[in-house]
Scaffold this motif. Structure first.
Motif, mmCIF file in Angstrom:
data_model
loop_
_atom_site.group_PDB
_atom_site.id
_atom_site.type_symbol
_atom_site.label_atom_id
_atom_site.label_comp_id
_atom_site.label_asym_id
_atom_site.label_seq_id
_atom_site.Cartn_x
_atom_site.Cartn_y
_atom_site.Cartn_z
ATOM 1 N N PHE A 162 -5.842 57.093 14.192
ATOM 2 C CA PHE A 162 -5.904 57.257 15.805
ATOM 3 C C PHE A 162 -7.473 57.406 16.343
ATOM 4 C CE2 PHE A 162 -1.482 57.982 15.555
ATOM 5 C CZ PHE A 162 -0.752 57.872 16.954
ATOM 6 N N GLY A 163 -8.318 58.031 15.411
ATOM 7 C CA GLY A 163 -9.708 58.113 15.825
ATOM 8 C C GLY A 163 -10.261 56.838 16.079
ATOM 9 N N LEU A 164 -9.978 55.775 15.198
ATOM 10 C CA LEU A 164 -10.395 54.444 15.336
ATOM 11 C C LEU A 164 -9.927 53.833 16.497
ATOM 12 C CD1 LEU A 164 -10.281 53.031 11.551
ATOM 13 C CD2 LEU A 164 -12.397 53.547 12.772
ATOM 14 N N ALA A 165 -8.665 53.816 16.702
ATOM 15 C CA ALA A 165 -8.037 53.215 17.755
ATOM 16 C C ALA A 165 -8.624 53.776 19.113
ATOM 17 C CB ALA A 165 -6.703 53.446 17.656
ATOM 18 N N PHE A 166 -8.671 55.114 19.079
ATOM 19 C CA PHE A 166 -9.113 55.717 20.446
ATOM 20 C C PHE A 166 -10.524 55.543 20.656
ATOM 21 C CE2 PHE A 166 -5.976 58.968 22.410
ATOM 22 C CZ PHE A 166 -4.865 58.255 21.729
ATOM 23 N N ALA A 167 -11.520 55.194 19.639
ATOM 24 C CA ALA A 167 -12.821 54.976 19.975
ATOM 25 C C ALA A 167 -13.046 53.619 20.247
ATOM 26 C CB ALA A 167 -13.627 55.519 18.520
ATOM 27 N N ARG A 168 -12.240 52.810 19.776
ATOM 28 C CA ARG A 168 -12.467 51.059 20.211
ATOM 29 C C ARG A 168 -11.825 50.963 21.268
ATOM 30 N NH1 ARG A 168 -13.592 47.790 16.525
ATOM 31 N NH2 ARG A 168 -14.547 46.864 18.479
ATOM 32 N N VAL A 169 -10.523 51.477 21.872
ATOM 33 C CA VAL A 169 -10.113 51.072 23.026
ATOM 34 C C VAL A 169 -10.128 52.227 23.985
ATOM 35 C CG1 VAL A 169 -7.671 50.274 23.913
ATOM 36 C CG2 VAL A 169 -8.206 50.090 21.499
ATOM 37 N N ASP A 170 -11.009 52.021 24.969
ATOM 38 C CA ASP A 170 -11.514 52.853 25.972
ATOM 39 C C ASP A 170 -10.366 53.335 26.838
ATOM 40 O OD1 ASP A 170 -14.129 53.155 25.357
ATOM 41 O OD2 ASP A 170 -14.692 51.368 26.499
ATOM 42 N N LEU A 171 -9.454 52.309 27.155
ATOM 43 C CA LEU A 171 -8.165 52.856 28.012
ATOM 44 C C LEU A 171 -7.206 53.931 27.342
ATOM 45 C CD1 LEU A 171 -6.524 51.960 30.636
ATOM 46 C CD2 LEU A 171 -5.322 50.467 29.153
ATOM 47 N N LEU A 172 -7.099 53.640 25.890
ATOM 48 C CA LEU A 172 -6.058 54.466 25.232
ATOM 49 C C LEU A 172 -6.848 55.845 25.238
ATOM 50 C CD1 LEU A 172 -4.071 53.633 23.453
ATOM 51 C CD2 LEU A 172 -5.256 53.703 21.446
ATOM 52 N N TYR A 231 -13.313 59.976 15.866
ATOM 53 C CA TYR A 231 -13.410 59.503 17.158
ATOM 54 C C TYR A 231 -15.195 59.449 17.288
ATOM 55 C CZ TYR A 231 -13.472 59.020 21.987
ATOM 56 O OH TYR A 231 -13.693 58.683 23.453
ATOM 57 N N GLN A 232 -15.520 60.751 17.046
ATOM 58 C CA GLN A 232 -16.903 60.844 17.389
ATOM 59 C C GLN A 232 -18.029 60.007 16.443
ATOM 60 O OE1 GLN A 232 -17.618 62.673 19.644
ATOM 61 N NE2 GLN A 232 -20.052 62.920 19.462
ATOM 62 N N GLY A 233 -17.634 60.035 15.143
ATOM 63 C CA GLY A 233 -18.297 59.097 14.151
ATOM 64 C C GLY A 233 -18.193 57.760 14.439
ATOM 65 N N VAL A 234 -17.197 57.145 15.001
ATOM 66 C CA VAL A 234 -17.260 55.714 15.560
ATOM 67 C C VAL A 234 -18.059 55.464 16.697
ATOM 68 C CG1 VAL A 234 -15.791 53.789 16.568
ATOM 69 C CG2 VAL A 234 -15.000 55.073 14.512
ATOM 70 N N ARG A 235 -17.861 56.335 17.563
ATOM 71 C CA ARG A 235 -18.811 56.381 18.992
ATOM 72 C C ARG A 235 -20.142 56.440 18.886
ATOM 73 N NH1 ARG A 235 -16.681 56.233 24.217
ATOM 74 N NH2 ARG A 235 -14.582 55.112 23.760
ATOM 75 N N GLU A 236 -20.473 57.102 17.684
ATOM 76 C CA GLU A 236 -22.182 57.281 17.433
ATOM 77 C C GLU A 236 -22.531 56.097 16.664
ATOM 78 O OE1 GLU A 236 -23.694 60.966 17.380
ATOM 79 O OE2 GLU A 236 -22.479 60.937 19.114
ATOM 80 N N VAL A 237 -22.054 55.031 16.528
ATOM 81 C CA VAL A 237 -22.678 53.940 15.520
ATOM 82 C C VAL A 237 -23.657 53.527 16.163
ATOM 83 C CG1 VAL A 237 -22.276 51.557 14.940
ATOM 84 C CG2 VAL A 237 -20.436 53.148 14.631
ATOM 85 N N ASP A 238 -24.897 52.991 15.270
ATOM 86 C CA ASP A 238 -26.105 52.765 15.668
ATOM 87 C C ASP A 238 -25.869 51.358 16.375
ATOM 88 O OD1 ASP A 238 -28.608 51.691 15.646
ATOM 89 O OD2 ASP A 238 -29.305 52.855 14.390
ATOM 90 N N TRP A 271 -18.941 61.814 9.199
ATOM 91 C CA TRP A 271 -18.311 62.648 10.161
ATOM 92 C C TRP A 271 -16.827 63.074 9.581
ATOM 93 C CZ3 TRP A 271 -19.740 64.695 15.192
ATOM 94 C CH2 TRP A 271 -20.943 64.168 15.258
ATOM 95 N N ILE A 272 -16.252 62.101 8.928
ATOM 96 C CA ILE A 272 -14.900 62.088 8.503
ATOM 97 C C ILE A 272 -15.194 63.127 7.045
ATOM 98 C CG2 ILE A 272 -12.937 61.040 7.378
ATOM 99 C CD1 ILE A 272 -13.561 58.680 8.650
ATOM 100 N N PHE A 273 -15.975 62.946 6.481
ATOM 101 C CA PHE A 273 -16.239 63.902 5.284
ATOM 102 C C PHE A 273 -16.434 65.410 5.876
ATOM 103 C CE2 PHE A 273 -16.468 60.301 2.131
ATOM 104 C CZ PHE A 273 -15.620 61.172 1.090
ATOM 105 N N SER A 274 -17.247 65.432 6.763
ATOM 106 C CA SER A 274 -17.532 66.833 7.089
ATOM 107 C C SER A 274 -16.183 67.479 7.498
ATOM 108 C CB SER A 274 -18.808 67.040 8.037
ATOM 109 O OG SER A 274 -18.017 66.285 9.257
ATOM 110 N N SER A 275 -15.424 66.678 8.252
ATOM 111 C CA SER A 275 -13.975 67.340 8.559
ATOM 112 C C SER A 275 -13.128 67.514 7.550
ATOM 113 C CB SER A 275 -13.378 66.126 9.563
ATOM 114 O OG SER A 275 -12.874 65.145 9.204
#
Lengths: 266, 279
Positions: free
Chosen positions: B106-116, B167-174, B203-207
């Motif tokens: 879900f994190g990946l999907a939400f980070a990639r699809v803004d509408l979601l 979600y955060q991790g994907v959003r912060e991609v360089d 990020w995932i690991f810290s979680s």
């Protein structure tokens, strides 16, 4: 009949909306052609929109007015004929040197074994044999740049886009890298768009130097650099013709640099 | 972390003897820290023991470290606890695994699809704000007294932690790294595999450290509220007969298990994130 240019800017205007809602025009009505096999340097005062222009040629952003033609076709996505050498580190930090260099061939569906072999060849060519298994953070800035060079040349692109690629390196490393770049280029004569704010670097490397004005960028002029090749970036600076060119282009550029400086330091 | 352009290369493949002094000093400090940690533990236990022997702390309410240790020993040697421990671990593991997979997905999907992300934002917030423990009775009704209801409770706890971090991790991609991969003609799928996922990994690991704890909380709380097996059940039974020693022994066992699993995760993390410069 005129040959189709590798890259042609046609009335390219680029605007950005700042977070404040203000619209900034970073480049206005820029038109010029780059013939295939030309090493073109783009110079201009810092912040004038040189990189933006390069990103338009890469297909990373699309101008709201005008268009970019690549070998006669208007760009409608990532420029598939080009690779990009960035100023910042752009290697995947979580992949080894070998895996990084392999990326391009892999993305183009080359079988893994073949891609690996090709990558090893390129790593050797940029002088990093023995470092295949290192991660980028274990390399010096210059070595990382070599990896990036191998990564972008391995796919044999027809056009190379470079955005101040050696800007963050120290002077010595930078000269070495510039000479190596010239050596590689000499063999293949690919079309190069090289953005820099360093006029000396531009003249030492390029066949043509395009001067952009202070923001919003306009094309001020394109200068032919008819210095002999092969060149050595350190020696070429001693050539009297180099100085003559430098003086001529600097006279043009200087005004713009001053204008750009004054605009930011009122 | 990424600002390493001008840093000299690390001593490559250097033997321990060649490492820089800074890291040596850090190693020496680590020994001292562990010693102090052990000393703290011993001291606290000793004080507790002394106070309860002197009857300043009533052993009926506070038990005694010696009794607790004895009880743990008894549980382990008679084999009484293994069945319960296994049940709890299986529940926690399932909750952790399922919650993590769904969370990353879900994190990946939400980070990639803004509408979601835009549409579901308020719902995610509402669900996350809900105290999950009050779902336990509902899960008991839905999934019964077996392990399914405990797993479900654990999943609701684990999911959100992993989800938000992914979600955060994907959003912060360089952006430069992303553009470079795009210029090399990575497809969307390749971007996901080579850029987004590895970038989100830290990020995932810290979680994961947090979510392991949550998985166990889900299992134990679920058992406590209604079950026939598991550490939570043992604690509830002990509590029912005012056996504080049993309650404390259960707590201690739970903590020890979390600690062990967390150390395992840390090793895995160190291996998978070995590409990062050591801070």
């Amino acid at each position: 009949m005129r040959a189709i240019p590798a890259v042609a800017f046609e009335g390219v205007t680029i605007r950005f909306r700042a977070p404040s809602g203000e619209v900034h025009t970073v480049a206005r009505d820029i038109s010029f052609d780059i013939a295939e096999g030309t090493f073109l340097a783009i110079v201009g005062p810092s912040g004038c929109g040189k990189s933006t222009l390069l990103n338009a040629a890469a297909g990373l952003l699309f101008p709201p007015a005008g268009r970019v033609l690549v070998f006669g076709e208007a760009l409608a996505g990532i420029n598939k004929h080009a690779t990009y050498l960035f100023q910042q580190d752009a290697l995947l930090p979580w992949r080894s040197v070998l895996d990084n260099v392999m990326l391009g061939p892999l993305f183009r569906s080359m079988p893994r074994a073949a891609a690996m072999e090709e990558a090893r060849r390129w790593i050797e060519r940029v002088g990093l044999k023995g470092f295949e298994d290192r991660f980028p953070h274990q390399l010096s800035g210059g070595m990382r740049k070599r990896v990036a060079v191998a990564q972008s040349w391995i796919v044999n692109p027809r056009i190379l886009l470079m955005d101040e690629p050696f800007g963050a390196l120290d002077v010595q490393t930078r000269q070495i890298m510039e000479n190596e770049l010239l050596g590689l280029w000499q063999e293949t004569r690919k079309t190069v768009l090289f953005v820099t704010h360093d006029l000396e670097e531009a003249i030492a490397l390029a066949d043509k130097v395009a001067v952009l004005s202070a923001g919003p960028a306009r094309l001020k002029g394109v200068y032919e650099v008819d210095l002999p090749r092969p060149r050595d970036v350190a020696e070429i600076r001693l050539n009297p013709e180099f100085n003559r060119l430098y003086t001529r282009i600097w006279a043009d550029l200087r005004e713009e640099v001053k204008r750009s400086y004054d605009a930011r330091h009122p | 972390m990424r600002d390493t352009l001008d840093k000299a290369p690390e001593p490559l493949g250097a033997e321990d003897g060649k490492l820089a002094t800074a890291s040596k000093r850090r190693k020496a400090g680590r020994g001292v820290i562990v010693a102090l940690q052990v000393a703290t533990f011993v001291m606290l236990v000793a004080i507790w023991q002394a106070l309860s022997v002197q009857q300043i702390l009533d052993p009926f309410f506070f038990s005694r470290p010696s009794d607790i240790a004895l009880r743990l020993w008894e549980w382990l040697t008679t084999g009484f606890i293994w069945e319960h421990l296994a049940t709890t671990l299986i529940e926690a593991f399932l909750a952790f695994a399922i919650g993590t997979v769904i969370g990353v997905g879900f994190g990946l999907a939400f980070a990639r699809v803004d509408l979601l992300a835009a549409v579901f934002d308020p719902y995610i917030r509402i669900l996350n704000a809900l105290p999950r423990v009050i779902l336990a009775p509902i899960f008991l009704l839905w999934f019964g007294l077996g392990i399914a209801s405990k797993v479900a409770l654990g999943v609701t706890l684990v999911f959100f932690v992993v989800f938000f971090n992914t979600y955060q991790g994907v959003r912060e991609v360089d952006l430069v790294i992303l553009n470079n991969a795009r210029m090399l003609q990575a497809t969307d799928h390749q971007l996901l595999r080579h850029v987004y996922l590895p970038s989100a990994m830290a990020w995932i690991f810290s979680s994961l450290h947090t979510s392991i704890g949550f998985a166990l909380v889900g299992a134990v709380v679920g058992e406590y509220l209604g079950s026939a097996r598991g550490i939570g059940y043992v604690v509830a039974q002990s509590e029912g007969v005012f056996d504080t020693t049993g309650v404390f022994a259960g707590l201690l066992l739970t903590s020890a298990v979390v600690l062990c699993v967390d150390l395992g995760i840390e090793r895995l993390e160190r291996y998978l994130l070995r590409w990062r410069p050591r801070a």
